[in-house]
Design an enzyme around this catalytic site. Structure first.
Site, PDB file in Angstrom:
ATOM      1  N   THR A 188      52.888  28.238  46.542  1.00 49.73           N
ATOM      2  CA  THR A 188      52.204  28.599  47.782  1.00 49.73           C
ATOM      3  C   THR A 188      53.170  29.181  48.818  1.00 49.73           C
ATOM      4  OG1 THR A 188      50.633  26.876  47.372  1.00 49.73           O
ATOM      5  CG2 THR A 188      51.026  27.360  49.683  1.00 49.73           C
ATOM      6  N   GLY A 208      42.577  22.919  47.273  1.00 47.66           N
ATOM      7  CA  GLY A 208      43.738  22.067  47.544  1.00 47.66           C
ATOM      8  C   GLY A 208      43.890  21.767  49.024  1.00 47.66           C
ATOM      9  N   GLY A 210      48.486  19.445  45.920  1.00 53.20           N
ATOM     10  CA  GLY A 210      47.603  19.347  47.075  1.00 53.20           C
ATOM     11  C   GLY A 210      46.781  18.078  47.152  1.00 53.20           C
TER      12      GLY A 210
END
Ligand code: ASP
Length: 306
Positions: free
Chosen positions: A168, A198, A222
């Site tokens: 991410t 997430g 997450g």
């Protein structure tokens, strides 16, 4: 006019130094530098933290190197499903999107949700209809996919492991007026179930900003960050308990770790202090501040030669 600066991440959980090729490392580092410089230029000319966050994240979303925007990981059905959130520390306004299949820059759409809708979070088809209405060009899912991610999905399905592969991107910034903002953008977890969301687009879990405390973006598994409300927890520890940024950020990662989760976060407070704790082998990360200090790093400790 106070000090300004920003901090970014390109995901935690990178594999061991010897497993990342020097070329891959160089390309990622160069992109982090480009993203941080792009965001810093906004702050340096007196622009708002919110704009710097969107500018820096857009560079990473477009790079095809990180798990966000173009180049995101695929879900178990071989489709990119993207999530993002943006938060303004001045007003506590936020915009968030999840389950996008046809939007190239989810962080820009999160901004549009914040600025142009009466809502905080839009998902799936509804989010994409809104995107069309406010003038976002829609792309095919194929345009978001890369050969590398298709290969990674095949490999993961073959290995039968649980959903993995982090990467991410996120940014937290402090502008010259002392305002904070944060944003996060992700393709989520490789091989995730269709419909899984997430922490990244959830305000208070993966993304949070509050001028009274700090701005931050998380990365990692997450589900754990959601369960400990990690991003708001950092802010709450500062607000209610008077902890400093570093201590509060580490405490949130410790809670994630206690549950068995992996990941990290990047944060900046209203005085420009930066924290970047993680419990993985590495986390792509960088910061730049108006006092001249800066850093670009991937692993813990000394970086292997480029
Ligand atoms: N936190 C992201 C998610 O769970 C993944 C990541 O950080 O790479 O969707």
């Amino acid at each position: 006019m106070g000090r300004h600066g920003l901090v970014i991440h390109g995901g935690a959980g990178v594999t061991l130094p010897e497993e990342v090729s020097p070329e891959g490392r160089r390309a990622c580092r160069a992109k982090l530098v480009q993203a941080i410089d792009t965001g810093y230029a906004v702050l340096d000319r007196g622009g708002p933290a919110l704009e710097a966050v969107v500018a820096a994240i857009t560079v990473l979303e477009d790079s095809r190197l990180f798990n966000a925007g173009s180049g995101s990981v695929l879900n178990a059905e071989g489709v990119c499903e993207l999530d993002a959130a943006l938060m303004d520390g001045v007003t506590l306004r936020a915009g968030s999107v999840a389950g996008l299949r046809h939007v190239k820059n989810p962080i820009a759409l999160a901004r549009a949700v914040m600025d142009k809708s009466a809502h905080v979070m839009l998902i799936g088809e509804g989010a994409e209809r809104f995107a069309g209405r406010v003038g976002f060009p829609l792309v095919t899912n194929d345009e978001l996919q890369t050969a590398r991610r298709i290969e990674e999905l095949a490999r993961e399905k073959h290995s039968g492991k649980k959903p993995g592969k982090l990467g991410t991107v996120g940014c937290a910034a402090l502008d010259k007026s002392g305002n904070l903002a944060a944003g996060t953008s992700t393709g989520g977890l490789n091989n995730k179930q269709f419909g899984r969301v997430g922490d990244s687009p959830l305000v208070g879990s993966g993304t949070y900003a509050n001028n009274a405390t700090c701005a931050l973006s998380a990365t990692g598994e997450g589900e754990y960050f959601i369960r400990v409300c990690a991003a708001h927890d950092v802010s709450a520890l500062m607000e209610y308990k008077g902890l400093g940024l570093e201590e509060a950020a580490q405490a949130a990662i410790d809670k994630v770790q206690k549950l068995g989760g992996l990941g990290g976060l990047i944060a900046i407070d209203r005085d420009g202090r930066v924290a970047m704790p993680f419990n993985t082998v590495g986390m792509y990360r960088a910061y730049r501040r108006s006092d001249g200090s800066s850093l670009v790093a991937i692993f813990d400790g000394p970086e292997p030669a480029a």
